[in-house]
Design a protein around this motif. Sequence first.
Motif, mmCIF file in Angstrom:
data_model
loop_
_atom_site.group_PDB
_atom_site.id
_atom_site.type_symbol
_atom_site.label_atom_id
_atom_site.label_comp_id
_atom_site.label_asym_id
_atom_site.label_seq_id
_atom_site.Cartn_x
_atom_site.Cartn_y
_atom_site.Cartn_z
ATOM 1 N N ARG A 316 1.104 -1.165 -0.599
ATOM 2 C CA ARG A 316 0.019 -0.304 -0.004
ATOM 3 C C ARG A 316 0.618 1.142 0.414
ATOM 4 N NH1 ARG A 316 -1.989 0.855 4.881
ATOM 5 N NH2 ARG A 316 0.375 -0.195 5.769
ATOM 6 N N GLY A 317 0.428 2.528 -0.694
ATOM 7 C CA GLY A 317 1.212 3.827 -0.254
ATOM 8 C C GLY A 317 2.001 3.955 -1.403
ATOM 9 N N CYS A 318 2.382 3.163 -2.296
ATOM 10 C CA CYS A 318 3.720 3.267 -2.857
ATOM 11 C C CYS A 318 2.797 4.225 -4.328
ATOM 12 C CB CYS A 318 4.204 2.252 -3.651
ATOM 13 S SG CYS A 318 4.382 1.120 -1.900
ATOM 14 N N THR A 319 4.229 4.880 -4.595
ATOM 15 C CA THR A 319 3.716 5.728 -6.511
ATOM 16 C C THR A 319 5.062 5.062 -6.871
ATOM 17 O OG1 THR A 319 3.783 7.910 -4.796
ATOM 18 C CG2 THR A 319 4.503 7.362 -7.402
ATOM 19 N N VAL A 320 3.971 4.911 -7.722
ATOM 20 C CA VAL A 320 4.362 3.879 -9.216
ATOM 21 C C VAL A 320 4.642 5.073 -10.520
ATOM 22 C CG1 VAL A 320 4.724 1.953 -11.041
ATOM 23 C CG2 VAL A 320 3.356 1.837 -8.629
ATOM 24 N N GLU A 321 5.873 4.988 -11.386
ATOM 25 C CA GLU A 321 5.794 5.863 -12.104
ATOM 26 C C GLU A 321 6.994 4.894 -13.685
ATOM 27 O OE1 GLU A 321 7.056 10.189 -10.499
ATOM 28 O OE2 GLU A 321 8.730 8.548 -10.385
ATOM 29 N N ILE A 322 6.716 5.691 -14.302
ATOM 30 C CA ILE A 322 7.005 4.455 -15.985
ATOM 31 C C ILE A 322 7.282 6.379 -16.282
ATOM 32 C CG2 ILE A 322 6.853 3.634 -18.002
ATOM 33 C CD1 ILE A 322 6.141 1.932 -15.259
ATOM 34 N N ASP A 323 9.097 6.076 -16.605
ATOM 35 C CA ASP A 323 9.323 6.910 -17.642
ATOM 36 C C ASP A 323 9.029 8.816 -16.506
ATOM 37 O OD1 ASP A 323 10.781 5.132 -18.979
ATOM 38 O OD2 ASP A 323 8.947 5.398 -20.615
ATOM 39 N N GLY A 324 9.066 8.794 -15.561
ATOM 40 C CA GLY A 324 8.483 9.878 -14.479
ATOM 41 C C GLY A 324 7.280 10.092 -14.776
ATOM 42 N N VAL A 325 6.496 9.845 -14.597
ATOM 43 C CA VAL A 325 5.191 9.569 -14.778
ATOM 44 C C VAL A 325 4.334 8.683 -14.294
ATOM 45 C CG1 VAL A 325 2.824 9.934 -16.757
ATOM 46 C CG2 VAL A 325 4.861 10.874 -17.361
ATOM 47 N N ALA A 326 3.518 9.446 -13.350
ATOM 48 C CA ALA A 326 2.631 8.580 -11.846
ATOM 49 C C ALA A 326 1.452 7.742 -12.659
ATOM 50 C CB ALA A 326 2.218 8.684 -10.888
ATOM 51 N N VAL A 327 1.324 6.192 -12.693
ATOM 52 C CA VAL A 327 0.354 5.787 -12.818
ATOM 53 C C VAL A 327 0.183 5.560 -11.159
ATOM 54 C CG1 VAL A 327 1.220 4.894 -15.236
ATOM 55 C CG2 VAL A 327 1.510 3.161 -13.465
ATOM 56 N N VAL A 328 0.630 5.174 -10.251
ATOM 57 C CA VAL A 328 0.153 4.950 -8.943
ATOM 58 C C VAL A 328 0.598 6.291 -8.053
ATOM 59 C CG1 VAL A 328 -0.388 3.549 -7.509
ATOM 60 C CG2 VAL A 328 -0.739 2.435 -9.394
ATOM 61 N N ARG A 329 -0.404 6.352 -7.415
ATOM 62 C CA ARG A 329 0.581 8.107 -6.175
ATOM 63 C C ARG A 329 0.041 7.712 -5.123
ATOM 64 N NH1 ARG A 329 -0.755 12.541 -9.497
ATOM 65 N NH2 ARG A 329 2.001 12.096 -10.272
ATOM 66 N N ASP A 330 0.534 8.220 -4.411
ATOM 67 C CA ASP A 330 0.378 7.363 -2.795
ATOM 68 C C ASP A 330 -0.411 6.255 -2.936
ATOM 69 O OD1 ASP A 330 2.350 9.208 -2.224
ATOM 70 O OD2 ASP A 330 1.320 10.956 -2.366
ATOM 71 N N GLY A 331 -0.493 5.252 -3.597
ATOM 72 C CA GLY A 331 -1.314 4.238 -3.336
ATOM 73 C C GLY A 331 -2.823 4.212 -4.290
ATOM 74 N N LYS A 332 -3.137 5.585 -4.842
ATOM 75 C CA LYS A 332 -3.998 5.799 -5.724
ATOM 76 C C LYS A 332 -4.220 5.644 -6.942
ATOM 77 C CE LYS A 332 -6.255 6.439 -1.830
ATOM 78 N NZ LYS A 332 -7.907 5.473 -1.453
ATOM 79 N N LEU A 333 -5.083 5.072 -8.030
ATOM 80 C CA LEU A 333 -4.550 4.896 -8.976
ATOM 81 C C LEU A 333 -5.055 6.198 -9.573
ATOM 82 C CD1 LEU A 333 -6.756 2.313 -10.518
ATOM 83 C CD2 LEU A 333 -4.745 2.738 -10.538
ATOM 84 N N VAL A 334 -3.426 6.210 -10.620
ATOM 85 C CA VAL A 334 -4.168 8.603 -11.678
ATOM 86 C C VAL A 334 -4.742 7.882 -12.558
ATOM 87 C CG1 VAL A 334 -2.259 9.869 -12.447
ATOM 88 C CG2 VAL A 334 -1.315 8.740 -10.497
ATOM 89 N N GLU A 335 -6.118 8.513 -12.372
ATOM 90 C CA GLU A 335 -6.796 8.811 -13.808
ATOM 91 C C GLU A 335 -6.789 9.668 -14.957
ATOM 92 O OE1 GLU A 335 -9.517 7.558 -13.448
ATOM 93 O OE2 GLU A 335 -9.495 7.355 -10.740
ATOM 94 N N GLY A 336 -6.446 8.726 -16.153
ATOM 95 C CA GLY A 336 -6.083 9.228 -17.762
ATOM 96 C C GLY A 336 -4.955 8.700 -17.327
#
Length: 336
Positions: A316-336
Amino acid sequence: MPRTLTENFVEQFRLCKVTEDETVGIIAELGQKDEYVEAAVAAARQLGASVLVLHASSLSNPMLPPYVGDGREVPALLAAAGECDIVIDVTVGGLIHSDVRTRITGNGKRMLFVAEPNDVLERLMSGKLLRANVEAGGRVLKAGSTLHVTSAAGTDLTADISGEDLPITHQWGYVDEPGRWDHWPSGFVACFPRDRTAEGQIVLQPGDALIPWQRYVRDQVTVKVEKGFITEISGGGDAHLLNDYFESWKDDEVWALSHMGWGLLPAARWSAFDVYDPRTLYGQELRSTAGNFMWSTGSNRFADRETPAHLDVPMRGCTVEIDGVAVVRDGKLVEG
């Protein structure tokens, strides 16, 4: 009113596009999960399909060594399954990382693993919207070069995901096209980074999950990663248990990192291990919870690494970035 297991299998088989001119093969272990076998048979018959039930004495991998399976049943199993259009795996541990799965799907057959209790299967049954979101995540991974995971707790991990041939796992919970494998229920996307490229550290926090131990992490654990392998695990009691587990195999391959990805299923709940008897669960709900980051250890058929030892660790609570663009931020999906 809740549906019966058979009714849920009927609905699932419709998602899988099972037709009356097809043969459904069911792979099971003798004396295990008989209710799933009976429900799958009844559902296939309701749709007019033919059914073949294949029982083996034991196909599941152990959670601790030694692994004593000799594989003698596999060739006969494959020969029979090869005559089926879709294969339903209701073994206890699943054939996810086995040669059986690879060879069945490699011949263009559909294969579905089913393990969770009936109400979980019903509550997390998916459809076209989830599939679209999973496929969108796969496109982001396919176009990326670097996966970077961070957290406020101290996780800071990078991995090389470059190249058109990057192996990506799309799981939306049903199999409706030739050569596809999936796990009902499911809702996540994952990739197998370039072998030996993961670098950094992972910091587990209380409440993160350990699968197939089917429990939550109890205290902070720091996992050091160099060249794709775990080199140090430190912390309290859970660190000791993880070290003991990996050491018990006496196999360097069990320390390797395998697939990484994130959950996309809004209906999946993190509380599942406390709401249910955790030993009745396969852990798919935790793997699929929207916004979790999941990494795994051990088996990686794309790196020719096979070992019965395999852990999935949703966090939980992670930020996942692909080439610097977040797809998950602090455990929440990034919309769009």
